[in-house]
Design a protein around this motif. Structure first.
Motif, mmCIF file in Angstrom:
data_model
loop_
_atom_site.group_PDB
_atom_site.id
_atom_site.type_symbol
_atom_site.label_atom_id
_atom_site.label_comp_id
_atom_site.label_asym_id
_atom_site.label_seq_id
_atom_site.Cartn_x
_atom_site.Cartn_y
_atom_site.Cartn_z
ATOM 1 N N LYS A 185 1.011 -0.983 -0.005
ATOM 2 C CA LYS A 185 0.063 0.057 -0.087
ATOM 3 C C LYS A 185 0.907 1.246 0.048
ATOM 4 O O LYS A 185 1.870 1.273 0.833
ATOM 5 N N SER A 186 0.541 2.161 -0.748
ATOM 6 C CA SER A 186 1.517 3.566 -0.957
ATOM 7 C C SER A 186 1.676 4.160 0.322
ATOM 8 O O SER A 186 2.663 4.687 0.356
ATOM 9 N N THR A 187 0.740 4.247 1.396
ATOM 10 C CA THR A 187 0.567 4.858 2.530
ATOM 11 C C THR A 187 1.529 3.970 3.634
ATOM 12 O O THR A 187 1.407 4.469 4.622
ATOM 13 N N CYS A 188 1.907 2.740 3.406
ATOM 14 C CA CYS A 188 2.561 1.726 4.507
ATOM 15 C C CYS A 188 3.884 2.038 4.403
ATOM 16 O O CYS A 188 4.666 1.876 3.796
ATOM 17 N N CYS A 189 4.232 2.269 5.752
ATOM 18 C CA CYS A 189 5.648 2.618 6.191
ATOM 19 C C CYS A 189 6.626 1.444 6.149
ATOM 20 O O CYS A 189 7.662 1.478 5.498
ATOM 21 N N MET A 190 6.037 0.163 6.518
ATOM 22 C CA MET A 190 6.463 -1.062 6.480
ATOM 23 C C MET A 190 6.808 -1.487 4.933
ATOM 24 O O MET A 190 7.863 -1.967 4.711
ATOM 25 N N CYS A 191 5.798 -1.120 4.148
ATOM 26 C CA CYS A 191 5.973 -1.605 2.923
ATOM 27 C C CYS A 191 7.164 -0.574 2.175
ATOM 28 O O CYS A 191 7.955 -1.118 1.352
ATOM 29 N N HIS A 192 7.249 0.645 2.457
ATOM 30 C CA HIS A 192 8.276 1.422 2.047
ATOM 31 C C HIS A 192 9.546 0.824 2.296
ATOM 32 O O HIS A 192 10.348 0.916 1.618
ATOM 33 N N ALA A 193 9.684 0.394 3.674
ATOM 34 C CA ALA A 193 11.155 -0.103 4.209
ATOM 35 C C ALA A 193 11.512 -1.354 3.517
ATOM 36 O O ALA A 193 12.468 -1.511 3.321
ATOM 37 N N ILE A 194 10.207 -2.145 3.176
ATOM 38 C CA ILE A 194 10.854 -3.372 2.350
ATOM 39 C C ILE A 194 11.036 -3.044 1.119
ATOM 40 O O ILE A 194 12.343 -3.632 0.373
ATOM 41 N N LYS A 195 10.455 -2.318 0.541
ATOM 42 C CA LYS A 195 10.725 -2.102 -1.041
ATOM 43 C C LYS A 195 12.236 -1.455 -0.936
ATOM 44 O O LYS A 195 12.944 -1.676 -1.933
ATOM 45 N N ARG A 196 12.506 -0.736 -0.087
ATOM 46 C CA ARG A 196 13.702 -0.067 -0.066
ATOM 47 C C ARG A 196 15.072 -0.866 0.285
ATOM 48 O O ARG A 196 15.942 -1.185 -0.448
ATOM 49 N N LEU A 197 14.466 -1.999 1.220
ATOM 50 C CA LEU A 197 15.591 -2.933 1.381
ATOM 51 C C LEU A 197 16.103 -3.826 0.072
ATOM 52 O O LEU A 197 17.255 -3.915 -0.379
ATOM 53 N N PHE A 198 14.990 -4.022 -0.776
ATOM 54 C CA PHE A 198 15.143 -4.908 -1.891
ATOM 55 C C PHE A 198 15.900 -3.797 -2.978
ATOM 56 O O PHE A 198 16.949 -4.191 -3.809
ATOM 57 N N TYR A 199 15.464 -2.478 -3.419
ATOM 58 C CA TYR A 199 16.227 -1.755 -4.044
ATOM 59 C C TYR A 199 17.621 -1.553 -3.612
ATOM 60 O O TYR A 199 18.474 -1.456 -4.622
ATOM 61 N N GLU A 200 17.865 -1.357 -2.222
ATOM 62 C CA GLU A 200 19.177 -1.354 -1.791
ATOM 63 C C GLU A 200 20.349 -2.402 -2.417
ATOM 64 O O GLU A 200 21.467 -2.461 -2.267
ATOM 65 N N GLN A 201 19.633 -3.599 -2.403
ATOM 66 C CA GLN A 201 20.225 -4.818 -2.749
ATOM 67 C C GLN A 201 20.720 -4.773 -4.588
ATOM 68 O O GLN A 201 21.152 -6.063 -4.955
ATOM 69 N N GLY A 202 19.939 -3.900 -4.805
ATOM 70 C CA GLY A 202 20.068 -4.047 -6.512
ATOM 71 C C GLY A 202 18.914 -5.006 -7.199
ATOM 72 O O GLY A 202 18.922 -5.172 -8.305
ATOM 73 N N VAL A 203 17.939 -5.227 -6.352
ATOM 74 C CA VAL A 203 16.682 -6.022 -6.807
ATOM 75 C C VAL A 203 15.661 -4.949 -7.226
ATOM 76 O O VAL A 203 15.442 -3.945 -6.573
ATOM 77 N N SER A 204 15.182 -5.122 -8.409
ATOM 78 C CA SER A 204 14.068 -4.448 -8.895
ATOM 79 C C SER A 204 12.538 -5.191 -8.777
ATOM 80 O O SER A 204 12.307 -5.868 -9.913
ATOM 81 N N PRO A 205 11.876 -5.252 -7.813
ATOM 82 C CA PRO A 205 10.598 -5.955 -7.630
ATOM 83 C C PRO A 205 9.554 -5.442 -8.271
ATOM 84 O O PRO A 205 9.555 -4.280 -8.651
ATOM 85 N N MET A 206 8.745 -6.134 -8.891
ATOM 86 C CA MET A 206 7.589 -5.882 -9.290
ATOM 87 C C MET A 206 6.536 -5.234 -8.057
ATOM 88 O O MET A 206 6.362 -6.090 -6.975
ATOM 89 N N ILE A 207 6.080 -4.015 -8.180
ATOM 90 C CA ILE A 207 5.314 -3.749 -6.832
ATOM 91 C C ILE A 207 3.949 -3.550 -7.278
ATOM 92 O O ILE A 207 3.668 -2.896 -8.359
ATOM 93 N N HIS A 208 3.000 -3.992 -6.415
ATOM 94 C CA HIS A 208 1.567 -3.884 -6.719
ATOM 95 C C HIS A 208 0.736 -3.290 -5.697
ATOM 96 O O HIS A 208 0.730 -3.711 -4.446
ATOM 97 N N GLU A 209 0.732 -2.081 -5.871
ATOM 98 C CA GLU A 209 -0.088 -0.991 -4.824
ATOM 99 C C GLU A 209 -1.452 -1.469 -4.778
ATOM 100 O O GLU A 209 -2.369 -1.093 -5.530
ATOM 101 N N LEU A 210 -1.998 -2.045 -3.491
ATOM 102 C CA LEU A 210 -3.427 -2.433 -3.381
ATOM 103 C C LEU A 210 -4.268 -1.243 -3.300
ATOM 104 O O LEU A 210 -5.516 -1.379 -3.803
#
Length: 133
Positions: free
Chosen positions: A49-74
């Motif tokens: 969810k675009s407003t979820c701070c834990m979602c933001h943290a997890i997305k950032r974790l993957f981006y910082e490792q060089g992973v480009s996940p597909m994000i589906h904002e419910l």
């Protein structure tokens, strides 16, 4: 993880609540199929969810490792609420972030952070083809 309503003492109440929200059993399984389809489209898929701070943290974790996940904002999907109920049925609690690696449900933020801390996440990402290190 799957939550079996017939094995839960409050399962009937939950089922009635889902029906009140407009979900029929057929709808839920249809959304579960949609989730499975989306989860298999990339090595890493995150339901968020675009407003979820834990979602933001997890997305950032993957981006910082060089992973480009597909994000589906419910919260930006017209069928997002129904998909959220399907995620509950799949055992996601809380429902977001729900992380899939290699098409398989891994877990939410606490599981992903545990995997990161114990070093397992990087290996899972390599096995799924998300990392080439």
């Amino acid at each position: 993880m799957i939550h079996e309503l017939d094995e839960d003492s409050r399962g009937k109440e939950m089922e009635y609540a889902l029906i009140k929200l407009g979900c029929s059993p057929t709808d839920i399984y249809s959304h579960m199929d949609r989730i499975a389809n989306l989860a298999s489209q990339r090595a890493v898929v995150i339901f968020s969810k675009s407003t979820c701070c834990m979602c933001h943290a997890i997305k950032r974790l993957f981006y910082e490792q060089g992973v480009s996940p597909m994000i589906h904002e419910l919260d930006e999907d017209s069928r997002g609420k129904e998909m959220e109920y399907a995620l509950i049925k799949l055992g996601c609690s809380p429902t977001v972030p729900a992380v899939f690696i290699g098409g398989k449900f891994v877990g939410s933020a606490d599981v992903v952070m545990t995997l990161q801390l114990n070093g397992s996440l990087k290996e899972m990402l390599k096995d799924a083809g998300a990392l080439w290190l």
